[in-house]
Design a protein around this motif. Structure first.
Motif, PDB file in Angstrom:
ATOM      1  N   ILE A  17      99.380  16.693 -57.716  1.00  0.00           N
ATOM      2  CA  ILE A  17      99.429  18.072 -57.246  1.00  0.00           C
ATOM      3  C   ILE A  17      98.910  18.099 -55.813  1.00  0.00           C
ATOM      4  N   LEU A  18      99.794  18.464 -54.881  1.00  0.00           N
ATOM      5  CA  LEU A  18      99.393  18.605 -53.484  1.00  0.00           C
ATOM      6  C   LEU A  18      99.016  20.067 -53.255  1.00  0.00           C
ATOM      7  N   LEU A  19      97.733  20.338 -53.087  1.00  0.00           N
ATOM      8  CA  LEU A  19      97.287  21.721 -52.943  1.00  0.00           C
ATOM      9  C   LEU A  19      97.793  22.355 -51.642  1.00  0.00           C
ATOM     10  N   GLY A  20      97.953  21.541 -50.607  1.00  0.00           N
ATOM     11  CA  GLY A  20      98.441  22.079 -49.344  1.00  0.00           C
ATOM     12  C   GLY A  20      97.489  23.093 -48.744  1.00  0.00           C
ATOM     13  N   PHE A  21      98.016  24.281 -48.436  1.00  0.00           N
ATOM     14  CA  PHE A  21      97.220  25.368 -47.861  1.00  0.00           C
ATOM     15  C   PHE A  21      97.206  26.532 -48.853  1.00  0.00           C
ATOM     16  N   PRO A  22      96.207  26.570 -49.751  1.00  0.00           N
ATOM     17  CA  PRO A  22      96.176  27.607 -50.787  1.00  0.00           C
ATOM     18  C   PRO A  22      96.098  29.010 -50.194  1.00  0.00           C
ATOM     19  N   GLY A  23      96.657  29.957 -50.920  1.00  0.00           N
ATOM     20  CA  GLY A  23      96.623  31.348 -50.483  1.00  0.00           C
ATOM     21  C   GLY A  23      97.508  32.203 -51.360  1.00  0.00           C
ATOM     22  N   ILE A 177      94.747  15.898 -58.591  1.00  0.00           N
ATOM     23  CA  ILE A 177      94.866  16.922 -57.556  1.00  0.00           C
ATOM     24  C   ILE A 177      94.469  16.327 -56.208  1.00  0.00           C
ATOM     25  N   ILE A 178      95.366  16.444 -55.228  1.00  0.00           N
ATOM     26  CA  ILE A 178      95.106  15.985 -53.864  1.00  0.00           C
ATOM     27  C   ILE A 178      94.966  17.216 -52.983  1.00  0.00           C
ATOM     28  N   ASP A 179      93.771  17.432 -52.462  1.00  0.00           N
ATOM     29  CA  ASP A 179      93.529  18.602 -51.621  1.00  0.00           C
ATOM     30  C   ASP A 179      93.993  18.317 -50.196  1.00  0.00           C
ATOM     31  N   HIS A 180      95.314  18.201 -50.059  1.00  0.00           N
ATOM     32  CA  HIS A 180      95.937  17.882 -48.776  1.00  0.00           C
ATOM     33  C   HIS A 180      97.380  18.345 -48.843  1.00  0.00           C
ATOM     34  N   PHE A 181      98.099  18.274 -47.704  1.00  0.00           N
ATOM     35  CA  PHE A 181      99.520  18.625 -47.745  1.00  0.00           C
ATOM     36  C   PHE A 181     100.402  17.383 -47.705  1.00  0.00           C
ATOM     37  N   LEU A 182      99.780  16.195 -47.702  1.00  0.00           N
ATOM     38  CA  LEU A 182     100.533  14.947 -47.785  1.00  0.00           C
ATOM     39  C   LEU A 182      99.734  13.919 -48.587  1.00  0.00           C
ATOM     40  N   CYS A 183     100.401  12.832 -48.938  1.00  0.00           N
ATOM     41  CA  CYS A 183      99.759  11.790 -49.743  1.00  0.00           C
ATOM     42  C   CYS A 183      98.984  10.842 -48.835  1.00  0.00           C
ATOM     43  N   ASP A 184      97.707  11.102 -48.692  1.00  0.00           N
ATOM     44  CA  ASP A 184      96.822  10.322 -47.837  1.00  0.00           C
ATOM     45  C   ASP A 184      96.136   9.250 -48.684  1.00  0.00           C
ATOM     46  N   PRO A 185      95.913   8.041 -48.137  1.00  0.00           N
ATOM     47  CA  PRO A 185      95.332   6.964 -48.949  1.00  0.00           C
ATOM     48  C   PRO A 185      93.939   7.264 -49.476  1.00  0.00           C
ATOM     49  N   GLY A 186      93.122   8.000 -48.705  1.00  0.00           N
ATOM     50  CA  GLY A 186      91.767   8.318 -49.155  1.00  0.00           C
ATOM     51  C   GLY A 186      91.741   9.063 -50.479  1.00  0.00           C
ATOM     52  N   PRO A 187      92.402  10.234 -50.560  1.00  0.00           N
ATOM     53  CA  PRO A 187      92.457  10.961 -51.835  1.00  0.00           C
ATOM     54  C   PRO A 187      93.150  10.177 -52.947  1.00  0.00           C
ATOM     55  N   LEU A 188      94.165   9.387 -52.600  1.00  0.00           N
ATOM     56  CA  LEU A 188      94.861   8.593 -53.620  1.00  0.00           C
ATOM     57  C   LEU A 188      93.931   7.557 -54.249  1.00  0.00           C
ATOM     58  N   LEU A 189      93.191   6.844 -53.411  1.00  0.00           N
ATOM     59  CA  LEU A 189      92.261   5.835 -53.927  1.00  0.00           C
ATOM     60  C   LEU A 189      91.149   6.476 -54.751  1.00  0.00           C
ATOM     61  N   MET A 274      89.209  20.704 -42.610  1.00  0.00           N
ATOM     62  CA  MET A 274      89.266  20.082 -41.297  1.00  0.00           C
ATOM     63  C   MET A 274      90.241  18.898 -41.298  1.00  0.00           C
ATOM     64  N   GLN A 275      90.277  18.132 -42.396  1.00  0.00           N
ATOM     65  CA  GLN A 275      91.234  17.035 -42.513  1.00  0.00           C
ATOM     66  C   GLN A 275      92.655  17.546 -42.361  1.00  0.00           C
ATOM     67  N   LYS A 276      92.948  18.645 -43.034  1.00  0.00           N
ATOM     68  CA  LYS A 276      94.305  19.208 -42.984  1.00  0.00           C
ATOM     69  C   LYS A 276      94.657  19.670 -41.579  1.00  0.00           C
ATOM     70  N   ILE A 277      93.731  20.344 -40.919  1.00  0.00           N
ATOM     71  CA  ILE A 277      93.999  20.882 -39.580  1.00  0.00           C
ATOM     72  C   ILE A 277      94.245  19.759 -38.584  1.00  0.00           C
ATOM     73  N   VAL A 278      93.398  18.729 -38.611  1.00  0.00           N
ATOM     74  CA  VAL A 278      93.545  17.620 -37.667  1.00  0.00           C
ATOM     75  C   VAL A 278      94.833  16.848 -37.949  1.00  0.00           C
ATOM     76  N   THR A 279      95.111  16.596 -39.238  1.00  0.00           N
ATOM     77  CA  THR A 279      96.347  15.896 -39.604  1.00  0.00           C
ATOM     78  C   THR A 279      97.559  16.711 -39.194  1.00  0.00           C
ATOM     79  N   LEU A 280      97.475  18.021 -39.368  1.00  0.00           N
ATOM     80  CA  LEU A 280      98.559  18.921 -38.975  1.00  0.00           C
ATOM     81  C   LEU A 280      98.815  18.826 -37.481  1.00  0.00           C
ATOM     82  N   PHE A 281      97.752  18.684 -36.707  1.00  0.00           N
ATOM     83  CA  PHE A 281      97.898  18.631 -35.252  1.00  0.00           C
ATOM     84  C   PHE A 281      98.671  17.396 -34.818  1.00  0.00           C
TER      85      PHE A 281
END
Length: 311
Positions: A17-23, A177-189, A274-281
């Motif tokens: 589950i990619l939470l992305g930007f909840p709202g 559940i991955i609290d991100h908008f993409l599959c990043d290795p940190g949350p996966l591990l 902050m991870q999401k914002i920086v990755t988005l940039f």
């Protein structure tokens, strides 16, 4: 919006589950429209540079061939994340399959590695043009340029073959559940059933190298460029030399500035938001800005784009 409480058994989920930007639903639709516009503008901007280089004979030089490949890379890079992000905004489940997640992980980080390599050879090209102008045509031949381009693509896609092979064989437990908008290795591990220190060590060694090695090469190239420019007696000559590499320096600063903030310090120090914002940039906004930077600061590119658009 999906929450942990809406699912009774996470083991039945056919993926993550990619939470992305909840709202709220309205905010999700608004974000979907916003990123759709950004995606279209990114494809249009980078596609225009590719077409301009392809159709304007004056731009059939190593610098612009590298730029066209870089623009194509940016199109692929943003496509590895944004379409799935858009679907996620409109999804009630926000589930991405295991294979989809692993493929996104592989392509996103392979393309990111290739981007670092491209930035390095573009710095090398600028070094030759400024520090070795008389020898530039004989060194940076079409043959060498093509070989460098191929090397960037091949190295980028080979680098993460081992990490993706390892992580795709692992089993995952818990909420998935991955609290991100993409599959990043940190949350996966973090979601793996069994922690294997050796695997985490492999990731910690392999992942930073495509960032660090090209970055050191870029810095070394520009130290030599700066030393050569300072020896130029006239102010106009210095301005011309700086304008030659100004666009590339701006792109390097945008990309590496955000990436180093993200991966230059331990992940635990960053909140998920902050991870999401920086990755988005660096993954979405930088590919949007790059065509603007290159077209605004380059007279030949401006003329080619005006010709392409029929102005």
């Amino acid at each position: 919006m999906i929450t942990i409480n809406t699912i009774s058994n996470f083991s039945t989920i056919p993926g993550f589950i990619l939470l992305g930007f909840p709202g709220s639903r309205q905010s999700q639709i608004l974000l979907c429209v916003l990123f759709s516009v950004i995606y279209i503008l990114t494809l249009t901007g980078n596609g225009s540079i590719i077409c301009a280089v392809r159709w304007d004979q004056r731009l059939h030089t190593p610098m612009y061939i590298l730029l066209a490949n870089f623009s194509f890379l940016e199109v692929c890079y943003v496509t590895s994340t944004v379409p799935n992000m858009l679907a996620n905004f409109l999804s009630d489940t926000k589930v991405i399959s295991f294979s989809g997640c692993f493929l996104q992980f592989y392509f996103f980080f392979s393309l990111g590695s290739a981007e670092c390599f491209f930035l390095a050879i573009m710095a090398f090209d600028r070094y030759l043009a400024i520090c070795r102008p008389l020898h530039y045509p004989t060194i940076m031949t079409r043959h060498l340029c093509n070989n460098l381009v191929i090397s960037c693509w091949v190295l980028g896609f080979l680098w993460f073959l081992v990490p993706i092979s390892i992580i795709s064989q692992m089993t995952f437990c818990g909420s998935r559940i991955i609290d991100h908008f993409l599959c990043d290795p940190g949350p996966l591990l973090a979601l793996t059933c069994k922690k294997v220190p050796m695997i985490e060590l492999v990731f910690s060694i392999l992942s930073p190298l495509p960032l660090i090695i090209p970055f050191l090469f870029i810095m070394g190239s520009y130290v030599l460029v700066l030393a050569a420019v300072l020896k130029v007696p006239s102010a106009s000559g210095k301005r011309k030399a700086f304008s030659t590499c100004g666009s590339h320096l701006a792109v390097v600063s945008l990309f590496y500035g955000s990436v180093l903030v993200m991966y230059g310090s331990p992940t635990s120090e960053h909140e998920a938001g902050m991870q999401k914002i920086v990755t988005l940039f660096y993954s979405v906004l930088t590919p949007l800005l790059n065509p603007v930077i290159y077209s605004l600061r380059n007279k030949d590119m401006k003329k080619a784009l005006q010709k392409l658009l029929g102005n």
